[in-house]
Design an enzyme around this catalytic site. Structure first.
Site, PDB file in Angstrom:
ATOM      1  N   THR A   9       2.803  -8.022  -1.097  1.00 27.23           N
ATOM      2  CA  THR A   9       2.638  -7.990   0.347  1.00 27.23           C
ATOM      3  C   THR A   9       2.115  -9.329   0.826  1.00 27.23           C
ATOM      4  OG1 THR A   9       1.328  -7.143   2.203  1.00 27.23           O
ATOM      5  CG2 THR A   9       0.404  -6.794   0.031  1.00 27.23           C
ATOM      6  N   LEU A  18       9.834 -15.326   9.767  1.00 27.29           N
ATOM      7  CA  LEU A  18       9.921 -16.471   8.849  1.00 27.29           C
ATOM      8  C   LEU A  18       8.712 -16.541   7.921  1.00 27.29           C
ATOM      9  CD1 LEU A  18      11.579 -19.144  11.115  1.00 27.29           C
ATOM     10  CD2 LEU A  18      12.398 -18.402   8.871  1.00 27.29           C
ATOM     11  N   GLN A  19       7.595 -15.989   8.346  1.00 29.66           N
ATOM     12  CA  GLN A  19       6.409 -15.953   7.476  1.00 29.66           C
ATOM     13  C   GLN A  19       6.702 -15.278   6.137  1.00 29.66           C
ATOM     14  OE1 GLN A  19       2.764 -14.602  10.004  1.00 29.66           O
ATOM     15  NE2 GLN A  19       4.602 -14.455  11.247  1.00 29.66           N
ATOM     16  N   ARG A  34      -1.556  -6.782  10.415  1.00 32.43           N
ATOM     17  CA  ARG A  34      -1.864  -5.682  11.327  1.00 32.43           C
ATOM     18  C   ARG A  34      -3.380  -5.476  11.412  1.00 32.43           C
ATOM     19  NH1 ARG A  34       1.244  -2.412   8.777  1.00 32.43           N
ATOM     20  NH2 ARG A  34       3.132  -2.678  10.012  1.00 32.43           N
ATOM     21  N   GLU A  58      -1.527 -10.997  15.108  1.00 28.27           N
ATOM     22  CA  GLU A  58      -0.787 -10.063  15.957  1.00 28.27           C
ATOM     23  C   GLU A  58      -1.591  -8.788  16.195  1.00 28.27           C
ATOM     24  OE1 GLU A  58       2.728  -8.556  13.947  1.00 28.27           O
ATOM     25  OE2 GLU A  58       1.609  -8.043  12.158  1.00 28.27           O
ATOM     26  N   MET A  78       1.252 -12.898  11.478  1.00 25.83           N
ATOM     27  CA  MET A  78       1.317 -11.488  11.086  1.00 25.83           C
ATOM     28  C   MET A  78      -0.003 -11.003  10.475  1.00 25.83           C
ATOM     29  SD  MET A  78       5.112 -10.871   9.485  1.00 25.83           S
ATOM     30  CE  MET A  78       6.506 -10.483  10.531  1.00 25.83           C
ATOM     31  N   ASN A 130       0.797  -1.213   0.000  1.00 27.77           N
ATOM     32  CA  ASN A 130       0.000   0.000   0.000  1.00 27.77           C
ATOM     33  C   ASN A 130       0.835   1.272   0.000  1.00 27.77           C
ATOM     34  OD1 ASN A 130      -2.754   0.577  -0.107  1.00 27.77           O
ATOM     35  ND2 ASN A 130      -3.101  -0.926   1.522  1.00 27.77           N
ATOM     36  N   ASP A 186       0.541  -9.575   3.389  1.00 23.11           N
ATOM     37  CA  ASP A 186      -0.715  -9.261   4.071  1.00 23.11           C
ATOM     38  C   ASP A 186      -1.946  -9.409   3.175  1.00 23.11           C
ATOM     39  OD1 ASP A 186       0.501  -8.694   6.502  1.00 23.11           O
ATOM     40  OD2 ASP A 186       0.888  -6.612   5.944  1.00 23.11           O
TER      41      ASP A 186
END
Lengths: 408, 408
Positions: free
Chosen positions: A142, A300-301, A190, A245, A188, A114, A144
């Site tokens: 990403t 590590l992810q 956010r 997380e 992970m 992003n 994510d």
């Protein structure tokens, strides 16, 4: 022969496949006859200091290309640098464009999430304002998976594959003991729960999968959590819980903040999170009197390139390559997107999309895919995610360890 | 046709290759014509409750054997059960031998570490006392590599390979940022630093490796630690430190105890450790004002079967198989050991050794292999360790994830 040179940069948190996109840009540009393909050291931050390398000096042959595909983390280095707006600092833009002029850059590629798309947006808009013919393209990246418009992002599939594989092993490990235990695994993500949701992939004929999954999309409540864990514990000796997380309480605070863990803020104002799993494991241990353990997958992810998704590698490469094609065809201010046309057989179409409509929008897991009172994800999610983890790319093993390409 | 049946059990913390030893026992016994090969559920603890399975019902063909080799954790389940001495409870021994009589067991195999060898020692000594002809053999297994006499233990090589591979990726990840950071990676090993030392394997042409390595063999001192980290930090942007979970202060306390982390004690009086890396990362952050992160490899060290050492798998299988041969040849009260005859080319001899001289002795990293004021390991260690991580065994991938054999 293409007129003008290429510069490519990598930004934000690295992934296991971000270098495949870099290779995709490099190879497509080289094949098109671009003379110089520059790599920015540490993204736009390094570029502002004219820190560039000539990619051809490092990627010399087909073996190097294959090695770079198998190299995790950002080969060129990365940054977390927020480009100021033109109003805030036109000087920054003038500097950037003067460096580009000096290096005869006509094509600018930025591989990132992003925040990187925000950079592409700002630069392409400024180029339009000043009538520059430099083309700016974003290559999505990403773990994510939170970029808007695109079906998914390169990097996500490999992280999801790592999470599900490691979780299968962890579940097998905890189940070997006859004693009661609760294991909390921290993943992970956010604000978007895509990665944590991938924990559900581990449920298969040979694995019960996690018992409970907590995404940041759902407000977290300690009492409800305890009741849910208790209910599972009645039925099972070993309870395994996947938590993001980034799970937050109703008051908006992160659970990990209750741990009084030091939190860092990066220059985008993002807080660095950590401590959720350990805190919740302690919380369960104290409240249920059961042996509990927190496991944090940590970085590590995003860097376990020894177990990547072949499909992810291929798509990451394609995203880089297609960005070059689009730029050569005159496009600018766009990001590469994937549109899925079918789950079985899996098929996507790769195209471009206005980066103004992508930058700074976070895509989260849809409500209807979150089930069981916010403790699991649906079959629709699994049907979406499973194709993204398919296939392997064997690491090049030297002396028993995966080999990587390195810059310095 | 062999007279009498076999029982095999797995005990203590699992490894990635403990099932290869199980398969080794199973196949050798089957090939020798043993009628029934029983597996204890959850080791001796389950066996005391007559919880056994007929292995042939689960391992039906060659594919199952290959799948079991690729399955981490103890297939039969494990336990942490300390067999009382005969003086403490002869009733326990009488019960065990009556169960063995009932099942017509003539051969008893126990796959495990120090505590399991203690079990083999006690049982074989008791058998001698009462004039039983049941043979008891120990098959070594521990990621900790702390068993006496044997050159190394099955399980260690794969854990070392995982640690070095993951560390290479983590080092690549931290080095991608232009900002200063200190990363502390916590590695298993209560009193022996073999696993933590394996972090040094990651140092290669393409990787700087960890900057500092702290083994439990060396007394830990906060002030000296801080000075050593400071000295590295002067020269490098990203500092990576490998620490054993079991590092101790001069007063004998574990560093992780300073973290006031809950510690559990198992029935052998071992403390469950954790929190060392996070505590030291916080300590560095607070004292040096640098971004710091703790990473804990946790149970993946012993269960990441997706990246095992082929040599370890082969040797684990051999240890199981040779234990059967030795027992059939009349041996009892022995453990399988490896003797290294050469590093290059790597060669070992597999034989048996009196378990009385092995049980309850912990082998630690020799002083002369610990260098740089207790912050690194020597080339001799690397020459010893490197052959153990060589070769891969590709997981069987189904739907993008490693497949395992499961019992229930």
């Amino acid at each position: 022969m293409v007129k003008g040179n290429v510069v490519v940069g990598q930004s934000g948190g690295p992934t296991s496949v971000i270098n495949s996109s870099l290779v995709g840009v490099f190879k497509a540009a080289k094949d098109a006859g671009v003379e110089k393909i520059y790599g920015m050291r540490n993204g736009i931050e390094g570029f502002l200091n004219k820190k560039v390398v000539d990619m051809s000096e490092y990627v010399k042959n087909e073996l190097d290309i294959e090695l770079l595909k198998r190299t995790p983390s950002s080969f060129l280095g990365t940054c977390r640098f927020k480009l100021p707006s033109v109003e805030e600092s036109e000087a920054t833009y003038k500097l950037l464009f003067s460096i580009m002029e000096e290096l005869d850059i006509k094509y600018f590629f930025y591989i990132g999430g992003n925040d990187s798309m925000d950079t592409i947006k700002k630069l392409s808009n400024y180029a339009e304002e000043i009538g520059s013919d430099i083309r700016f393209m974003g290559v999505p990246k990403t773990i994510d998976n939170d970029l808007a418009v695109t079906d998914h992002t390169p990097g996500y599939g490999s992280a999801a594959k790592y999470i599900a594989s490691a979780l299968k092993e962890i579940i097998r490990d905890v189940n070997t003991y006859p004693t009661e235990s609760v294991t909390v695994v921290e993943i992970m993500g956010r604000n978007a729960g895509w990665l944590t949701a991938a924990a559900a992939l581990s449920r298969a004929e040979d694995c019960p999968g996690p018992d409970l999954i907590y995404l940041p999309e759902v407000t977290f409540d300690y009492d409800r959590f305890l009741e849910q864990v208790k209910a599972v514990k009645k039925k099972k000796t070993s309870v395994v819980i996947a938590v993001s997380e980034g799970i937050k309480l109703a008051n908006g605070e992160y659970v990990c903040e209750d741990n009084k863990q030091a939190t860092f803020e990066d220059s985008f104002g993002h807080k660095s999170l950590g401590g959720t799993a350990l805190y919740l494991a302690d919380f369960i241990g104290a409240n249920l009197g059961v042996k509990s353990r927190g496991i944090v997958f940590s970085t590590l992810q995003r860097c376990a390139s020894h177990i990547v998704s072949r499909r992810d590698i291929t798509e990451a490469f394609m995203a880089g390559s297609e960005a070059v094609q689009a730029a050569l065809n005159g496009e600018t201010g766009k990001m590469i997107i994937f549109t899925r046309t079918s789950n079985e057989p899996y098929n996507i179409i790769c195209s471009t999309y206005d980066v103004n409509k992508i930058a700074n929008i976070e895509k989260v897991v849809p409500d209807e895919w979150i089930i069981n009172d916010g403790t699991y994800v649906s079959d629709e999610f699994l049907a979406y995610c499973r194709p993204l983890i398919i296939g392997e790319l064997t690491p090049f093993m030297v002396d028993g360890l995966p080999r990587h390409l390195f810059l310095d």
